[in-house]
Design an enzyme around this catalytic site. Structure first.
Site, PDB file in Angstrom:
ATOM      1  N   LYS A  75      75.954 -25.740  30.770  1.00 60.90           N
ATOM      2  CA  LYS A  75      74.757 -26.518  31.102  1.00 60.90           C
ATOM      3  C   LYS A  75      73.502 -25.821  30.640  1.00 60.90           C
ATOM      4  O   LYS A  75      73.462 -24.596  30.411  1.00 60.90           O
ATOM      5  CB  LYS A  75      74.690 -26.787  32.608  1.00 60.90           C
ATOM      6  CG  LYS A  75      74.713 -25.551  33.514  1.00 60.90           C
ATOM      7  CD  LYS A  75      73.403 -24.861  33.699  1.00 60.90           C
ATOM      8  CE  LYS A  75      73.486 -23.649  34.610  1.00 60.90           C
ATOM      9  NZ  LYS A  75      72.213 -22.866  34.646  1.00 60.90           N
ATOM     10  N   ILE A  77      79.084 -15.445  28.735  1.00 62.90           N
ATOM     11  CA  ILE A  77      79.278 -14.867  30.062  1.00 62.90           C
ATOM     12  C   ILE A  77      77.958 -14.263  30.547  1.00 62.90           C
ATOM     13  O   ILE A  77      77.272 -13.569  29.792  1.00 62.90           O
ATOM     14  CB  ILE A  77      80.384 -13.796  30.024  1.00 62.90           C
ATOM     15  CG1 ILE A  77      81.726 -14.453  29.660  1.00 62.90           C
ATOM     16  CG2 ILE A  77      80.499 -13.062  31.353  1.00 62.90           C
ATOM     17  CD1 ILE A  77      82.803 -13.470  29.291  1.00 62.90           C
ATOM     18  N   ALA A  78      77.607 -14.538  31.793  1.00 67.24           N
ATOM     19  CA  ALA A  78      76.330 -14.076  32.363  1.00 67.24           C
ATOM     20  C   ALA A  78      75.172 -14.488  31.468  1.00 67.24           C
ATOM     21  O   ALA A  78      74.223 -13.749  31.263  1.00 67.24           O
ATOM     22  CB  ALA A  78      76.334 -12.557  32.561  1.00 67.24           C
ATOM     23  N   MET A 112      74.335 -20.247  31.588  1.00 65.62           N
ATOM     24  CA  MET A 112      74.844 -21.568  31.232  1.00 65.62           C
ATOM     25  C   MET A 112      75.998 -22.029  32.121  1.00 65.62           C
ATOM     26  O   MET A 112      76.597 -23.074  31.866  1.00 65.62           O
ATOM     27  CB  MET A 112      75.281 -21.596  29.770  1.00 65.62           C
ATOM     28  CG  MET A 112      74.131 -21.509  28.777  1.00 65.62           C
ATOM     29  SD  MET A 112      74.712 -21.846  27.104  1.00 65.62           S
ATOM     30  CE  MET A 112      75.202 -23.578  27.265  1.00 65.62           C
ATOM     31  N   GLY A 150      79.096 -20.697  32.742  1.00 65.34           N
ATOM     32  CA  GLY A 150      80.447 -20.628  32.191  1.00 65.34           C
ATOM     33  C   GLY A 150      81.514 -20.430  33.256  1.00 65.34           C
ATOM     34  O   GLY A 150      82.559 -21.089  33.237  1.00 65.34           O
ATOM     35  N   SER A 183      81.270 -21.256  36.352  1.00 68.86           N
ATOM     36  CA  SER A 183      81.318 -22.487  37.133  1.00 68.86           C
ATOM     37  C   SER A 183      82.121 -23.557  36.399  1.00 68.86           C
ATOM     38  O   SER A 183      82.852 -24.335  37.021  1.00 68.86           O
ATOM     39  CB  SER A 183      79.900 -22.993  37.408  1.00 68.86           C
ATOM     40  OG  SER A 183      79.186 -22.065  38.199  1.00 68.86           O
ATOM     41  N   ASP A 209      76.470 -23.938  40.847  1.00 68.27           N
ATOM     42  CA  ASP A 209      76.595 -24.674  39.595  1.00 68.27           C
ATOM     43  C   ASP A 209      77.933 -25.393  39.437  1.00 68.27           C
ATOM     44  O   ASP A 209      78.106 -26.185  38.507  1.00 68.27           O
ATOM     45  CB  ASP A 209      76.404 -23.728  38.402  1.00 68.27           C
ATOM     46  CG  ASP A 209      74.961 -23.282  38.235  1.00 68.27           C
ATOM     47  OD1 ASP A 209      74.064 -23.961  38.768  1.00 68.27           O
ATOM     48  OD2 ASP A 209      74.731 -22.255  37.566  1.00 68.27           O
TER      49      ASP A 209
END
Length: 313
Positions: free
Chosen positions: A20, A107-108, A111, A113, A115, A148
Site C-alpha cells: 500500500k 521490508i520495513a 508499504m 509488506g 501485513s 495495516d
C-alpha cells in the site's frame, strides 16, 4: 477439523495480497497507551506478496523472492504465523500449516509488506482448512493482528481511522501511476513515531498542537474521486515524512531527483523509507523509473488501486 470433509479440500492453496501507499497520513497526539490515532487514505498498489499454504502438523514459514529476507523471523512472532494461528483458534483447527512466502514488497519500507503476508495467509488458510468464514470474520481477525492488516485484506482505496484499522471504502476513479523508490535499509516504525513526538515536544511553542482525532483532508478524497493525479499531487501529505527524513537524510535527495525527473510529486509512504512518486501517465512513470535507476536506486512502476488479498488458482 469439522468444517469440510478432507476429500473436498486442497492440500495446498496460494493467495496474494498487495502493498500500500499512504496518500494521506495524519498523526494525532501521543495517547496515554503509547499509541497515536491516525487518519490515513490508503491505496493498494500492484506490488504483491505471494503466500503458499500447505497442510502440516505444526506452523512454519519460509521466505523467497527478490527482496532480501534473511533477517526475517520465522518463529511464532512472525505476523503470518500469528495470522495462521489466530485463524486456527477461531476455526478450531487442530492441524498446522507450512507457509512459503515470496516477497516483493520492501521490508520495513512503509508499504505494509508484513501485513500483506498476514492478509494473504488468512485468505489461503481459510480456504485450505475449508472454514469459509467470510470476509467480515477475517477482517475481525485482521484487526487483532495489526493496523495495516485489514487494509491489505480489503485493498482498493480506503480511509483508515483509529489505529488505521477502522476502514471506510473510498471511491477512486481510473488508474493512478506510481514509481516506488526503495533501499535495502529499512526504518523502524516505532523510531519514526518517536522522532515525531520528540520534534513536537521540542517545538511545542512554535507549531500547532497535534489533533487528538486527525482527519483526512477532503481535497484528497475529492482528487481520488475525480481520478485526477495532478489534483492529488497537490494534496499528498504524510506527518511521518519529516521525521523519516531526519532519520534517513538521503531520502531528501531521492525526493528531489524523482520530482526533477518528471513526477508530479513524491511522498514518503507510511513510516518510510519507500518513496512513492505520482506520475501523470505511464510514459512519465517510465521516465521517472529510468532516472532513479540510473542513479543506482531500486525503482519499480506500479498502479493503483488494486484488489486486496485473494486466492490464486
Amino acid at each position: 477439523m469439522d468444517a469440510v470433509a478432507q476429500g473436498s479440500r486442497r492440500s495446498t492453496v496460494r493467495a496474494k495480497a498487495p502493498g500500500k501507499i499512504n496518500v494521506h497520513l495524519g498523526v494525532g497526539a501521543l495517547q496515554d497507551d503509547g499509541y497515536h490515532d491516525v487518519a490515513s487514505a490508503y491505496q493498494a498498489v500492484s506490488l504483491h506478496e505471494f503466500v503458499e499454504a500447505t497442510e502440516a502438523d505444526d506452523f512454519s514459514v519460509r521466505f523467497s523472492g527478490p527482496v532480501p529476507h534473511e533477517h526475517l523471523s520465522t518463529g511464532a512472532d512472525n505476523l503470518a504465523i500469528r495470522a495462521a494461528m489466530a485463524l486456527a483458534r477461531r476455526g478450531r483447527v487442530t492441524g498446522g500449516v507450512s507457509l512459503s512466502i515470496e516477497k516483493h514488497v520492501p521490508i520495513a519500507g512503509g508499504m505494509g509488506g508484513g501485513s500483506a503476508d498476514a492478509a494473504a495467509t488468512l485468505v489461503a488458510c481459510d480456504e485450505l482448512w475449508g472454514l469459509h468464514l467470510g470476509r467480515e470474520a477475517l477482517h475481525d481477525i485482521a484487526r487483532e493482528l495489526g493496523a495495516d492488516v485489514p487494509f491489505a485484506l480489503a485493498g482498493g482505496t480506503a480511509v483508515g481511522t483509529g489505529r488505521g484499522d477502522r476502514l471506510t471504502p473510498a471511491l477512486a476513479r481510473g488508474q493512478f501511476h506510481w514509481v516506488l523508490a526503495y533501499t535495502e535499509a529499512g526504518l523502524s516504525t516505532p523510531d519514526v513515531y518517536r522522532a515525531l513526538d520528540e520534534h513536537r515536544a521540542l517545538h511545542a511553542a512554535d507549531i500547532a498542537p497535534a489533533h487528538d482525532v486527525p482527519t483526512v483532508d477532503a481535497r484528497v478524497l475529492q482528487a481520488l474521486r475525480a481520478g485526477d493525479p495532478s489534483m492529488l499531487a497537490e494534496v499528498l501529505q504524510n506527518d511521518l515524512q519529516a521525521p523519516a527524513l531526519r532519520l534517513m537524510p538521503r531520502l531528501a535527495g531521492t525526493l528531489e531527483l524523482g520530482e526533477r525527473s518528471g513526477a508530479l510529486a513524491g511522498i514518503v509512504s507510511g513510516s518510510g523509507p519507500t518513496v512513492a512518486f505520482l506520475c501523470d501517465s505511464i510514459e512519465s512513470a517510465i521516465e521517472v523509473q529510468a532516472s532513479l535507476s540510473a542513479a543506482q536506486l531500486t525503482a519499480v512502476k506500479v498502479t493503483g488501486p488494486v484488489p486486496g488479498a485473494r486466492l490464486i488458482d
